[in-house]
Design an enzyme around this catalytic site. Structure first.
Site, short mmCIF file in Angstrom:
data_model
loop_
_atom_site.label_atom_id
_atom_site.label_comp_id
_atom_site.label_asym_id
_atom_site.label_seq_id
_atom_site.Cartn_x
_atom_site.Cartn_y
_atom_site.Cartn_z
N CYS A 1 0.84 -1.19 0.00
CA CYS A 1 0.00 0.00 0.00
C CYS A 1 0.88 1.25 0.00
O CYS A 1 1.97 1.27 0.56
CB CYS A 1 -0.92 -0.01 1.23
SG CYS A 1 -2.04 1.41 1.33
N ASP B 1 0.43 3.80 1.69
CA ASP B 1 0.39 4.43 3.01
C ASP B 1 1.81 4.69 3.52
O ASP B 1 2.65 3.79 3.54
CB ASP B 1 -0.36 3.51 3.99
CG ASP B 1 -0.72 4.20 5.29
OD1 ASP B 1 0.20 4.71 5.96
OD2 ASP B 1 -1.91 4.24 5.64
N ARG C 1 2.95 4.97 6.33
CA ARG C 1 3.32 4.28 7.57
C ARG C 1 3.76 2.84 7.34
O ARG C 1 4.11 2.14 8.30
CB ARG C 1 2.12 4.30 8.53
CG ARG C 1 1.66 5.69 8.94
CD ARG C 1 0.31 5.65 9.61
NE ARG C 1 -0.75 5.22 8.69
CZ ARG C 1 -2.02 5.05 9.04
NH1 ARG C 1 -2.38 5.28 10.30
NH2 ARG C 1 -2.91 4.67 8.15
N HIS D 1 -2.49 -3.81 5.10
CA HIS D 1 -2.32 -3.44 6.50
C HIS D 1 -3.67 -3.12 7.13
O HIS D 1 -4.61 -2.71 6.46
CB HIS D 1 -1.36 -2.25 6.64
CG HIS D 1 -1.87 -0.96 6.05
ND1 HIS D 1 -2.48 0.00 6.80
CD2 HIS D 1 -1.85 -0.49 4.78
CE1 HIS D 1 -2.81 1.02 6.03
NE2 HIS D 1 -2.44 0.75 4.79
N CYS E 1 -6.37 0.42 6.97
CA CYS E 1 -6.09 0.94 5.62
C CYS E 1 -7.12 1.99 5.22
O CYS E 1 -8.33 1.73 5.22
CB CYS E 1 -6.10 -0.21 4.62
SG CYS E 1 -5.76 0.31 2.91
#
Length: 205
Positions: free
Chosen positions: A40, A42, A44, A96, A99
């Site tokens: 992803c 993302d 993080r 994750h 999400c």
């Protein structure tokens, strides 16, 4: 902001060279990663960091909600390069918990063009409505849907002509599904690994 990033880069480069003088020379000489990571976007969930790997050890493709679209030429190009040129033998689809893409796909709200991108997750939500309904709350349902999205992604990677050709010529490539927990920093296997022999070749008349 630009100067801040450049300053951080200088500090990082100097620290790496102090720790390992030939680090960049070795890295520049050859790209030979063991893993191809589909994750992803993302911020993080950086592949190298969460997997404890150095640059050069993992080849990475990331998109919103780690979705495998059969028409995504960016993903397919990276997948083909990983399998054909880099000879990667371990492919990881990693989602994750928490999400934002999964959350957006389950909301009855307009999000713009990303709504088109997230359509496969909405389709999964309909297909697994009974299973998702067993979760106690929205967070549980979304996290379970994130798992289903990874499992579906593993299957879709394996269905690509790229993997089918690799297996047909005897390449020992395996595709794994992992999910990352933002709250504890742990990767979990979803027990959906697929390798050579799992998919039968299409028999044409």
């Amino acid at each position: 902001m630009q100067n801040d990033l450049l300053d951080r880069n200088l500090q990082w480069s100097a620290t790496r060279q102090a720790q390992e003088p030939d680090y960049f020379t070795r890295l520049a000489a050859l790209q030979a990663p063991e893993y191809f990571w589909i994750g992803c976007s993302d911020s993080r969930v950086p592949a190298n960091v969460v997997a404890g790997l150095d640059p050069g050890e993992v080849f990475v493709h990331r998109n919103v909600a780690n979705i495998i679209h059969s028409s995504d030429m960016n993903l397919l190009s990276a997948l083909e390069f990983a399998v054909e040129a880099l000879k990667v033998r371990e492919i990881i689809v990693c989602g994750h918990y928490g999400c934002g893409g999964v959350k957006a796909a389950t909301e009855d709200l307009p999000h713009g063009i990303v709504d088109h991108w997230l359509e496969p997750i909405r389709r999964l939500a309909r297909a697994y409505a009974v299973d998702l309904g067993k979760e106690p709350d929205n967070e549980g349902r979304r996290d379970r849907l994130a798992e289903f999205n990874v499992i579906e992604g593993v299957r879709r990677v394996c269905e690509t002509p790229i993997l089918q050709r690799a297996w047909a010529r005897g390449a020992n490539v395996r595709v794994h599904g992992l999910i990352y927990g933002l709250k504890d920093g742990l990767l979990r296997e979803l027990d959906c690994t697929i390798g050579p022999g799992h998919f039968q070749p299409i028999i044409r008349a």
